[in-house]
Design an enzyme around this catalytic site. Sequence first.
Site, PDB file in Angstrom:
ATOM      1  N   THR A 239     -13.919  15.831 -35.525  1.00  0.00           N
ATOM      2  CA  THR A 239     -13.300  15.029 -34.468  1.00  0.00           C
ATOM      3  C   THR A 239     -14.076  15.268 -33.186  1.00  0.00           C
ATOM      4  O   THR A 239     -14.535  16.373 -32.918  1.00  0.00           O
ATOM      5  CB  THR A 239     -11.838  15.443 -34.234  1.00  0.00           C
ATOM      6  OG1 THR A 239     -11.830  16.801 -33.783  1.00  0.00           O
ATOM      7  CG2 THR A 239     -11.035  15.334 -35.495  1.00  0.00           C
TER       8      THR A 239
ATOM      9  N   GLU B 248      -7.656  13.312 -38.851  1.00  0.00           N
ATOM     10  CA  GLU B 248      -6.829  14.285 -39.573  1.00  0.00           C
ATOM     11  C   GLU B 248      -5.929  13.640 -40.625  1.00  0.00           C
ATOM     12  O   GLU B 248      -5.277  14.342 -41.392  1.00  0.00           O
ATOM     13  CB  GLU B 248      -5.954  15.066 -38.572  1.00  0.00           C
ATOM     14  CG  GLU B 248      -6.701  16.041 -37.678  1.00  0.00           C
ATOM     15  CD  GLU B 248      -7.255  15.379 -36.418  1.00  0.00           C
ATOM     16  OE1 GLU B 248      -7.351  14.135 -36.371  1.00  0.00           O
ATOM     17  OE2 GLU B 248      -7.591  16.119 -35.462  1.00  0.00           O
TER      18      GLU B 248
ATOM     19  N   LYS C  53       6.815  16.207 -18.943  1.00  0.00           N
ATOM     20  CA  LYS C  53       7.996  16.900 -19.453  1.00  0.00           C
ATOM     21  C   LYS C  53       8.843  17.351 -18.273  1.00  0.00           C
ATOM     22  O   LYS C  53       8.580  18.367 -17.657  1.00  0.00           O
ATOM     23  CB  LYS C  53       7.579  18.089 -20.323  1.00  0.00           C
ATOM     24  CG  LYS C  53       7.008  17.639 -21.660  1.00  0.00           C
ATOM     25  CD  LYS C  53       6.086  18.664 -22.288  1.00  0.00           C
ATOM     26  CE  LYS C  53       5.310  18.030 -23.433  1.00  0.00           C
ATOM     27  NZ  LYS C  53       3.939  18.492 -23.551  1.00  0.00           N
TER      28      LYS C  53
ATOM     29  N   TRP D 235      11.314  13.468 -21.531  1.00  0.00           N
ATOM     30  CA  TRP D 235       9.958  12.972 -21.365  1.00  0.00           C
ATOM     31  C   TRP D 235       9.922  11.710 -20.528  1.00  0.00           C
ATOM     32  O   TRP D 235      10.761  10.818 -20.669  1.00  0.00           O
ATOM     33  CB  TRP D 235       9.344  12.667 -22.745  1.00  0.00           C
ATOM     34  CG  TRP D 235       8.787  13.879 -23.396  1.00  0.00           C
ATOM     35  CD1 TRP D 235       8.608  15.102 -22.835  1.00  0.00           C
ATOM     36  CD2 TRP D 235       8.344  13.984 -24.743  1.00  0.00           C
ATOM     37  NE1 TRP D 235       8.081  15.978 -23.742  1.00  0.00           N
ATOM     38  CE2 TRP D 235       7.901  15.320 -24.927  1.00  0.00           C
ATOM     39  CE3 TRP D 235       8.259  13.105 -25.819  1.00  0.00           C
ATOM     40  CZ2 TRP D 235       7.388  15.777 -26.134  1.00  0.00           C
ATOM     41  CZ3 TRP D 235       7.753  13.555 -27.019  1.00  0.00           C
ATOM     42  CH2 TRP D 235       7.321  14.874 -27.171  1.00  0.00           C
TER      43      TRP D 235
END
Lengths: 597, 597
Positions: B233, B377, B490, B495
Amino acid sequence: MSGPLSGSVVSREVIDRPVLVTYRAVCAQNQRSPYHRVGNVAREDAVLSTMQDVPLLISRILTHGSAIHGTSQVTTWTGEDEPHRRSFAEIGARAAQLAHALREDLGVCDDDRVATLMWNNAEHVEAYFAIPSMGAVLHTLNLRLPPEQLAWIVNHAADRVIIANGSLLPLLAPLLPHLKTVEHLVVSGPGDRSLLADATARVHEYDDLIAGKPTSYDWPELDERQAASMCYTSGTTGDPKGVVYSHRSIYLHSMQVNMAQSMGLTDEDTSLVVVPQFHVNAWGLPHATFMTGVNLLMPDRFLQPAPLAAMIESEKPTHAAAVPTIWQGLLGELTAHPRDVSSLTQVTIGGSACPPSLMEAFDKLGMRVCHAWGMTETSPLGTVARPPAGVAGTEEEFAYRLTQGRFPAGVEARLTGPGGERLPWDGESAGELEVRGPWIAGAYYNGPGADPLRPADKFSEDGWLKTGDVGTISADGYLTLTDRAKDVIKSGGEWISSVELENALMSHPEVAEAAVVAVPDEKWGERPLATVVLKEGATATFETLRAFLADESGIAKWQLPERWTVIEAVPKTSVGKFDKKVLRRQYAEGELDITRL
Amino acid sequence: MSGPLSGSVVSREVIDRPVLVTYRAVCAQNQRSPYHRVGNVAREDAVLSTMQDVPLLISRILTHGSAIHGTSQVTTWTGEDEPHRRSFAEIGARAAQLAHALREDLGVCDDDRVATLMWNNAEHVEAYFAIPSMGAVLHTLNLRLPPEQLAWIVNHAADRVIIANGSLLPLLAPLLPHLKTVEHLVVSGPGDRSLLADATARVHEYDDLIAGKPTSYDWPELDERQAASMCYTSGTTGDPKGVVYSHRSIYLHSMQVNMAQSMGLTDEDTSLVVVPQFHVNAWGLPHATFMTGVNLLMPDRFLQPAPLAAMIESEKPTHAAAVPTIWQGLLGELTAHPRDVSSLTQVTIGGSACPPSLMEAFDKLGMRVCHAWGMTETSPLGTVARPPAGVAGTEEEFAYRLTQGRFPAGVEARLTGPGGERLPWDGESAGELEVRGPWIAGAYYNGPGADPLRPADKFSEDGWLKTGDVGTISADGYLTLTDRAKDVIKSGGEWISSVELENALMSHPEVAEAAVVAVPDEKWGERPLATVVLKEGATATFETLRAFLADESGIAKWQLPERWTVIEAVPKTSVGKFDKKVLRRQYAEGELDITRL
């Protein structure tokens, strides 16, 4: 760190296994760069896969289907005005309840066998998921078997519980005195419970048993190779043989069924599952549909042509799966009583080959028939007869559709000739089909504690299944079956097809029926014996029939029978197939009047 | 008895594993019938699956594709009049030749890494199959990475061989002095070889190397969990991370790609694979297509809108896969120079969300855009945005298509809130997406001999992948992503979406650009900082902007920013994305002039 995954995600066990060591040993014979070590030890610098090691479990199919496709439906025909409908979400909740009941009330544990004697219906789907998901083994009982075979099978599998439909109690009740391991009977649906008055096993009502149980279950993280379900073949010779499917084999098979080149259904579809759930996992459809949200239409005990036609008209399935005899009956019904069956465009036929005339008749109705080949030992998807690209609308297309079909990536195939040699895929060389793959059986169950059975006539030394089917494979991988291996005549290291000789004989205008069997021959090993039923007033002689085979049917000279006899009728089995065992015995015992040409 | 299957077909190892013992231990607490033993030992009467234990290997996909679908084609664009065509049968033969050459001439063995620095073309497909099938590890190099990152990655993976396209030698040559493990360079296709004059590694011509080698290879029977390929990645922070796919993960992923509810292609299709082969296995298409005979159309280095439009018109693909920017460019090209692209009806878009306007524009061209979500992934197939049954032709349908899509059976998903709590699938509760499944990473590669990396911000304690994506999941399993986890604020256990605030701000007529980042706050933990670029002549104040957010955009009061600043331009990364790291640093270092409301 907790949970079943934590230990195995990056486990090093992978590189310790014998298979890899063997490969390394090969490698070690050649040059290697100095910074690599090879040998019978795990290399410290091996590259490990970083993928999660999540087992392929039936519980995952269930939780997926009941969450993501929670509104898809299992519709069960009841014979009443309105069928019974249950959503995948409800099936998921009730499967959890069933697992709780089996576990907590009936003490089902480990790999206990829980049998079903049921039609295709919602409760049978619940059992399909609950029993393997909790770690036990689903054993589907074939209600078409003779009672003594059924009892033998229940005892052999050591079933602890039988879940039965009420309508099947007349079949089950007489068996009970002969069942040695069954502790519990669970009854679902209408039927006379008084038939169980003398049962020593405890009797439960399905709905009462699961009522009030929690609607979720903490499904155990099993090994994917663990036994999930079992199904006995109704072998024509010897005792029935148990095939034990694993979670892995069923999961992979379900993915294959859903691939676009197999059945390729989506949640826009409804599948009418006529093939019984006691017949090779209903060709994998209950599992496959929960992966993709395909709606299920279940006929329960209403398998006659009239109710099938009615349920197609009212429930509008897009797909259906059944053996040819069902379709033959349905065709007759639709001809006599036309109905709107236009929703049904895709029809999967397996079990035996579909006659071309039937295929054409269904084409005219707008139903596209697709052959599939398989057997209990192949889960069952072995081939699917979707024609290759580029032949649509040509004559070739129909020829491809008449084959048994093409192998998917998960099924490797090879043909073995009479001398054990490998035959080419040329569409001409006929041999016994052998297959290998993750959803193909490599053995039979042999009862508690015994090593599995691997009879040499069913499994090759290198682990492939010998299917007992004889045929050819074309260069592009299409299988055409011509004979059962036991029906071919092994003459001097070559095979003669009894089916081909029979069809040629029966095309003679004076022949009513004909059966050809192998008989021992000192010189050739085996030779064909032609047994012929002549029509009334026939004047044909064996000589003219033999000449007819050679001249009109193009049978090679060396394949022509020299032993002939006239019989009154070909002996038949209970399901109407030629019973060649009888003819072979009659020949062996000198009961037939043989003419040698 | 011989061959790799013989030992494991009916192995008892299944029942010895810790997972099952745990389950038995639970069972043992409850009543059991007297003829069962439970405990920490394998039961002698356990029911073993009788299925063959055939590993899921890439070599099986290759042999299947090159035999059953031998006439399917890989077409590579050359920029000349006629593209280059190679059948699957030829690819299979050449993959075998490549494996022989790598093994016998270059000494590739065990899990040696063989890297590719190549465009999408037939030779790259050959490498895709040859390298893992022989037991080595394919390492696809991302040619878009900065050179120093590329060199770091090659050294980290310890690649022994690099196969490179000639056209990429200008990129490769300057790296060579920095590569520590590369012994061989294999060059394929046009390009100036003199660039390699100073290379210390041995240089080979691809076609010369494989010429004359046997066209079949006795592929080893590997463990399916063995490393097959790896992909790094391009992490925005820290070193690149290597994801190592296994044969098993790639095989299962390929089956999923072929399921009717994913891409669902058949051998009637041709897939234009614009997504690079160095980008997460080209979304699994080379493997998946060899399972089903789908033809591959490979653009090589011709990724500009004009040649893409030309190859669609002349080769008539039915499917294509690429990131949105490619489609945006193609749309411009087709508007300026109309062509017949009517063959292309199915377009898979991933990498980032497709703007609704682009989706509508392609709808008008007859191309049906289908969103898919994934990452390196996740192999990458995580979701596919096929709408559910019953919404076709409604407004709902388009809304479903704008989501990231629905999870397939192999991908389990959960949402985790800011406090670590599990959130419901209600289409409203936003949390970080975590996924689990057999083709999802559970760790990162950490170099030869080192234990894999499992950073706590990427993997949960119970082994799930933390995707770093924030969004909601509807009751029917559709994912809608709204933020990257690092971009959400946060605030007091809740959120706030920075993307939502930014979009709202940028809808104000006097705002040119706006970026919102989290900044530390003593009371709430984090709070939003609004950084605004005003258009020329703007008269808006922070107060009017704040009121606009509350009144016109419906932002909840507790989410409104109290810290504001005007900047000249939002800092951007090299690919044009907002670079919020810079803003956070500027704030931390007091470089911004903050107004508090």
